[in-house]
Design a protein around this motif. Structure first.
Motif, mmCIF file in Angstrom:
data_model
loop_
_atom_site.group_PDB
_atom_site.id
_atom_site.type_symbol
_atom_site.label_atom_id
_atom_site.label_comp_id
_atom_site.label_asym_id
_atom_site.label_seq_id
_atom_site.Cartn_x
_atom_site.Cartn_y
_atom_site.Cartn_z
ATOM 1 N N LYS A 255 62.984 -115.145 6.171
ATOM 2 C CA LYS A 255 63.943 -114.678 7.578
ATOM 3 C C LYS A 255 64.706 -115.774 8.052
ATOM 4 C CE LYS A 255 62.811 -112.104 11.848
ATOM 5 N NZ LYS A 255 63.456 -113.170 12.522
ATOM 6 N N SER A 256 64.314 -116.898 7.787
ATOM 7 C CA SER A 256 65.018 -117.878 8.372
ATOM 8 C C SER A 256 66.489 -118.349 7.525
ATOM 9 C CB SER A 256 64.380 -119.517 8.419
ATOM 10 O OG SER A 256 64.425 -119.781 7.017
ATOM 11 N N LEU A 257 66.349 -117.690 6.382
ATOM 12 C CA LEU A 257 67.846 -117.642 5.679
ATOM 13 C C LEU A 257 68.810 -116.981 6.530
ATOM 14 C CD1 LEU A 257 66.418 -117.961 2.088
ATOM 15 C CD2 LEU A 257 67.587 -119.621 3.280
ATOM 16 N N HIS A 258 68.389 -115.771 6.921
ATOM 17 C CA HIS A 258 69.165 -114.931 7.674
ATOM 18 C C HIS A 258 69.503 -115.215 8.969
ATOM 19 C CE1 HIS A 258 68.981 -111.735 4.414
ATOM 20 N NE2 HIS A 258 67.626 -112.211 4.139
ATOM 21 N N GLY A 261 72.239 -117.901 9.084
ATOM 22 C CA GLY A 261 73.530 -117.736 8.686
ATOM 23 C C GLY A 261 73.489 -118.352 7.159
ATOM 24 N N ALA A 262 72.624 -118.845 6.556
ATOM 25 C CA ALA A 262 72.442 -119.499 5.181
ATOM 26 C C ALA A 262 73.030 -118.632 4.201
ATOM 27 C CB ALA A 262 71.049 -120.215 5.044
ATOM 28 N N VAL A 263 72.382 -117.069 4.196
ATOM 29 C CA VAL A 263 72.963 -116.256 3.268
ATOM 30 C C VAL A 263 74.470 -116.247 3.220
ATOM 31 C CG1 VAL A 263 72.566 -113.715 2.603
ATOM 32 C CG2 VAL A 263 70.659 -115.173 3.480
ATOM 33 N N GLU A 264 75.064 -115.766 4.564
ATOM 34 C CA GLU A 264 76.438 -115.691 4.586
ATOM 35 C C GLU A 264 77.112 -116.932 3.824
ATOM 36 O OE1 GLU A 264 74.146 -114.997 6.908
ATOM 37 O OE2 GLU A 264 74.550 -112.905 7.065
ATOM 38 N N LYS A 265 76.661 -118.247 4.376
ATOM 39 C CA LYS A 265 77.317 -119.497 3.903
ATOM 40 C C LYS A 265 77.166 -119.492 2.323
ATOM 41 C CE LYS A 265 76.500 -121.768 8.150
ATOM 42 N NZ LYS A 265 75.707 -122.632 8.879
ATOM 43 N N ALA A 266 76.104 -119.071 1.922
ATOM 44 C CA ALA A 266 75.593 -119.135 0.230
ATOM 45 C C ALA A 266 76.601 -118.124 -0.629
ATOM 46 C CB ALA A 266 74.327 -118.764 -0.042
ATOM 47 N N VAL A 299 75.666 -108.102 -1.437
ATOM 48 C CA VAL A 299 75.844 -107.351 -0.143
ATOM 49 C C VAL A 299 76.201 -105.755 -0.250
ATOM 50 C CG1 VAL A 299 76.824 -107.098 2.291
ATOM 51 C CG2 VAL A 299 76.774 -109.228 1.278
ATOM 52 N N LYS A 300 75.416 -104.876 -0.143
ATOM 53 C CA LYS A 300 75.506 -103.479 -0.428
ATOM 54 C C LYS A 300 76.705 -103.101 0.392
ATOM 55 C CE LYS A 300 71.034 -102.559 0.316
ATOM 56 N NZ LYS A 300 69.746 -102.075 0.491
ATOM 57 N N ALA A 301 77.083 -101.671 0.053
ATOM 58 C CA ALA A 301 78.452 -100.978 0.692
ATOM 59 C C ALA A 301 77.840 -100.834 2.177
ATOM 60 C CB ALA A 301 78.696 -99.877 0.090
ATOM 61 N N ASP A 302 76.578 -100.650 2.399
ATOM 62 C CA ASP A 302 76.438 -100.395 3.775
ATOM 63 C C ASP A 302 76.284 -101.650 4.607
ATOM 64 O OD1 ASP A 302 73.914 -101.545 3.187
ATOM 65 O OD2 ASP A 302 72.650 -99.712 3.470
ATOM 66 N N GLY A 303 76.553 -102.945 4.151
ATOM 67 C CA GLY A 303 76.364 -104.044 4.809
ATOM 68 C C GLY A 303 75.317 -104.655 4.699
ATOM 69 N N ASP A 304 74.155 -104.235 4.203
ATOM 70 C CA ASP A 304 72.980 -104.871 4.204
ATOM 71 C C ASP A 304 72.974 -105.811 3.006
ATOM 72 O OD1 ASP A 304 71.744 -103.625 6.381
ATOM 73 O OD2 ASP A 304 70.762 -101.954 4.960
ATOM 74 N N THR A 305 72.384 -107.111 3.176
ATOM 75 C CA THR A 305 72.258 -108.029 2.041
ATOM 76 C C THR A 305 71.045 -107.616 1.408
ATOM 77 O OG1 THR A 305 70.780 -109.421 3.506
ATOM 78 C CG2 THR A 305 73.272 -109.884 3.348
ATOM 79 N N SER A 310 69.361 -113.233 -0.963
ATOM 80 C CA SER A 310 68.267 -114.354 -0.289
ATOM 81 C C SER A 310 67.833 -115.516 -1.508
ATOM 82 C CB SER A 310 67.036 -113.794 0.029
ATOM 83 O OG SER A 310 67.383 -112.744 1.107
ATOM 84 N N ASP A 311 67.792 -114.912 -2.543
ATOM 85 C CA ASP A 311 67.450 -115.845 -3.605
ATOM 86 C C ASP A 311 68.397 -116.861 -3.835
ATOM 87 O OD1 ASP A 311 65.329 -114.160 -4.129
ATOM 88 O OD2 ASP A 311 65.887 -113.331 -5.785
ATOM 89 N N ALA A 312 69.801 -116.496 -3.935
ATOM 90 C CA ALA A 312 70.667 -117.477 -3.946
ATOM 91 C C ALA A 312 71.057 -118.653 -2.928
ATOM 92 C CB ALA A 312 72.074 -116.726 -4.153
ATOM 93 N N ALA A 313 70.801 -118.174 -1.629
ATOM 94 C CA ALA A 313 70.733 -118.824 -0.742
ATOM 95 C C ALA A 313 69.703 -119.685 -0.628
ATOM 96 C CB ALA A 313 70.609 -118.162 0.891
#
Length: 553
Positions: A255-258, A261-266, A299-305, A310-313
C-alpha cells in the motif's frame, strides 16, 4: 592443513611450473580439492591437470607429473600419486591432517565462514503470504529455508536484507475485511470470503477494542474491520515468525507504494526506458521484448493499477535501496511469475541474469499415523505454522523443512520427527552434539583437560576413523560456500548428518577418555581436541539452519 590451504598449495605448484617455463598456461584463480570416495585414493584429489591440459598443449598426465613433483615437496604432504587420465591423489601426513582440529577449535564460531560474497548487497524476500490468515505450511517451508539461506549468505560475507512483502492492497484485503465484518454481525461469510476460527477471533478483538463499531453505518464498519483486521493479522504473522526464529529486517507495505506515488513514478521511469505504451485506453509494459509470453497491463482502462504495476515499483524500490542481487522465494503456484519478473528487470535496464533470482519451492505434506493431515481447526482448510510447531517443535520443523531441496515436494512424518531415534534426522544430529558435550563434561569431572594448543600432538590422530572424521570436518567451509552459491541450505543439513555418522563411528572405535585407574595420555588429549573440533562444526552448522545445539538430551 585445511582443504583451502591445500588448494593454495596446488596453485603454488602450478605457478612454480609456469614460472620455470615448464607450463604455458594462465594460472587459475582457484582449484578444487575434494575428498575421494575411495580411501585408497589418498586424503584429497584434484583434477587440476585435466583442467589445464588443453591450454598447456600437453597430455593431462604430463601436466600432472610437473605439478605433483612440486606438490610432493610441500611440508605436510606425505605423497602425491597420479591416477587415471591425470588425477592427483594427495596424502597428508598425520600431523598435518590432525592439525586441522586445532585450527577449528581456535576459529570457533568463525570456522566455516568465507568471503565468497564479500561486499555484495542481497535482498532476500521470502514467505510474503497475504495477511489474510495465518502462515500456512508452504510459507513455513520458505520461512525455514529463507532464514537459513540468509544466515549462510551472511556467513559468506554478504550484506543481506531479509524482507517480507505485505500484500495490503487489493481485492483480497477487501474480502478479508468483509469476512470479519460479516462474522462480527453474525452474517454468512461472503462469497469467496475467509473462514476458520481465526476470523471470529479477530472480529471479536476488533469489537472489544472498538465497542461502538457495530453501531456505525455499514461502509464505516467495513473500513474499521479491514484496517484493524489487517493490523492484527500482520502482528500475528510477526509473532509467529519471531517464535519460529525468523527475523525480517524489513516489513514492506504494498500500500505504501501507492500512497507515496511510487507506482506512478515507476511507470514513468519504465516509459523513459522506452518500454511503456498505451493501447485500448490502458497502459502496458512491453515485456515480450524480453521473453515474457505476453505484454503486461500496468494501468487498466478504468484507471486502476494492476498487481504487476506494484511488482514493477517494488523491484525498483529494492534497487533504489542499493540491493545488487534481489532474491524472490515463491511458492509452486507462482511459477508463472518468473518470466514476468525477469522482464521487469530487463525493462528497467538491469541484467535479469544478475540482478534478480526467482526460487520456486514445491508443496509440503504432513503425515500422522500414516495418513495425510489436511486440516487446521483454527484456520479452516490449511495447516498453519502454529500447528507445525505444536506437533513437532521449532527445531524439528526448521531442520526438516530446510534439509531437502525445494525443487521437490516434501512429506514430513510427524511420528518420525517426534521420535528419539536415528530415523529422526534432527535428533540424530543434535544427539551427536550432546554426545560430544557429554565427553567434555566427563573429562572435566575426571580433571582432564585437552591442554594448550602448543602441547597438542596432532600426529597421534592416525587411525582410519580419526582420518575420516578430520576429512569430514575439513569439508565444512566448502559445503557452506556451495550452499550459498547454489542457494541450497539443504546441503548444510545433509552434511551435518554425514558428520554426525562419522563421529559416531569414531566414538565407537576410538576410546577418548581413560577407564578405571588408567592415566590420561597425549592421545587422550588429542582426541579431546578432535571431539571439540567436531562439536564446533556441528554447532556452527546447526546455527546456520537456525536450530539449537543442545548439550544434553
Amino acid at each position: 592443513m585445511t582443504p583451502a590451504e591445500l588448494s593454495q598449495a596446488v596453485l603454488s605448484a602450478v605457478r612454480a611450473a609456469v614460472e620455470a617455463g615448464e607450463l604455458t598456461v594462465a594460472v587459475p584463480e582457484q582449484v578444487t580439492v575434494e575428498r575421494p570416495k575411495n580411501k585408497d585414493h589418498g586424503d584429497y584429489a584434484t583434477n587440476v591437470a585435466l583442467q589445464l591440459a588443453k591450454s598447456a598443449g600437453k597430455p593431462p598426465r604430463q601436466v600432472a607429473e610437473l605439478v605433483s613433483a612440486r606438490l610432493a615437496k610441500v611440508p605436510g604432504v606425505a605423497g602425491v600419486d597420479i591416477a587415471g587420465p591425470g588425477f592427483l591423489n594427495i596424502t597428508l601426513d598425520a600431523a598435518t591432517q590432525g592439525g586441522l582440529a586445532r585450527t577449528v577449535v581456535e576459529a570457533g564460531e568463525a570456522y566455516g565462514r568465507n568471503d565468497a560474497f564479500q561486499g555484495l548487497k542481497i535482498n532476500l524476500e521470502f514467505v510474503s503470504a497475504n495477511p489474510t490468515g495465518p502462515i500456512h505450511i508452504g510459507g513455513v517451508r520458505w520461512a525455514a529455508v529463507g532464514d537459513s539461506l540468509g544466515r549462510i549468505l551472511r556467513a559468506g560475507g554478504a550484506e543481506v536484507t531479509t524482507e517480507y512483502y505485505i500484500n495490503d492492497a487489493g481485492v483480497q484485503i477487501s474480502k478479508f475485511g468483509a469476512s470479519l465484518h460479516a462474522s462480527a454481525n453474525g452474517w454468512p461469510v461472503p462469497e469467496d470470503g475467509y473462514v476458520g476460527e481465526y476470523i471470529g477471533d479477530i472480529a471479536k478483538q476488533i469489537v472489544d477494542a472498538h465497542p461502538g463499531v457495530l453501531d456505525l453505518p455499514d461502509a464505516e464498519q467495513l473500513e474499521v474491520f479491514r484496517a484493524e483486521g489487517l493490523k492484527l493479522m500482520v502482528a500475528e504473522i510477526q509473532r509467529s515468525m519471531e517464535e519460529f526464529g525468523v527475523h525480517f529486517d524489513v516489513w514492506f507495505s504494498e500500500k505504501s507504494l501507492h500512497d507515496s506515488g511510487a507506482v506512478e513514478k515507476a511507470i514513468e521511469r519504465l516509459r523513459a526506458q522506452g518500454h511503456v505504451f498505451d493501447q485500448d485506453g490502458a497502459i502496458w509494459l512491453r515485456t515480450t521484448d524480453f521473453g515474457d509470453d505476453k505484454d503486461r497491463v500496468l494501468v487498466k482502462a478504468d484507471g486502476d493499477t494492476t498487481y504487476f504495476a506494484s511488482d514493477a515499483a517494488y523491484y525498483l524500490s529494492k534497487r533504489d535501496r542499493g540491493n545488487e542481487v534481489n532474491v524472490y522465494m515463491l511458492g509452486a503456484d507462482h511459477h508463472g511469475y518468473v518470466g514476468r519478473l525477469k522482464a521487469i528487470v530487463a525493462c528497467a535496464g538491469d541484467d535479469p541474469e544478475r540482478n534478480i533470482e526467482v526460487l520456486i519451492g514445491q508443496f509440503v505434506k504432513m503425515l500422522k499415523d500414516g495418513e495425510e493431515v489436511r486440516m487446521s481447526k483454527r484456520a479452516g482448510n490449511i495447516i498453519t505454522i502454529d500447528d507445525v510447531v505444536d506437533w513437532i517443535g521449532v527445531d524439528a520443523a526448521r531442520y526438516s523443512l530446510a534439509r531437502s531441496s525445494t525443487d521437490s515436494t516434501l512429506t514430513l512424518d510427524i511420528d518420525v520427527l517426534t521420535s528419539q531415534s536415528n530415523e529422526n534426522p534432527v535428533y540424530y544430529v543434535q544427539y551427536a552434539h550432546a554426545r560430544m558435550s557429554s565427553v567434555a563434561r566427563n573429562a572435566a569431572q575426571l580433571g582432564i583437560d585437552k591442554g594448550a594448543a602448543a602441547d597438542f600432538k596432532p600426529e597421534l590422530l592416525a587411525t582410519e576413523w580419526e582420518s575420516e572424521l578430520l576429512g569430514m570436518v575439513g569439508e565444512f567451509p566448502r559445503v557452506v560456500a556451495a550452499a550459498g552459491e547454489l542457494r541450497e541450505p539443504h546441503r548444510v543439513a545433509r552434511y551435518l548428518e554425514q558428520l554426525a555418522g562419522t563421529y559416531h563411528r569414531f566414538y565407537d572405535n576410538c576410546r577418548i577418555l581413560p577407564r578405571g585407574d588408567e592415566e590420561a595420555t597425549d592421545l587422550t588429549r588429542a582426541r579431546l581436541w578432535l571431539a571439540e573440533a567436531t562439536r564446533t562444526v556441528i554447532a556452527n552448522g546447526l546455527g546456520l539452519l537456525g536450530v539449537s545445539a543442545p548439550e544434553r538430551m
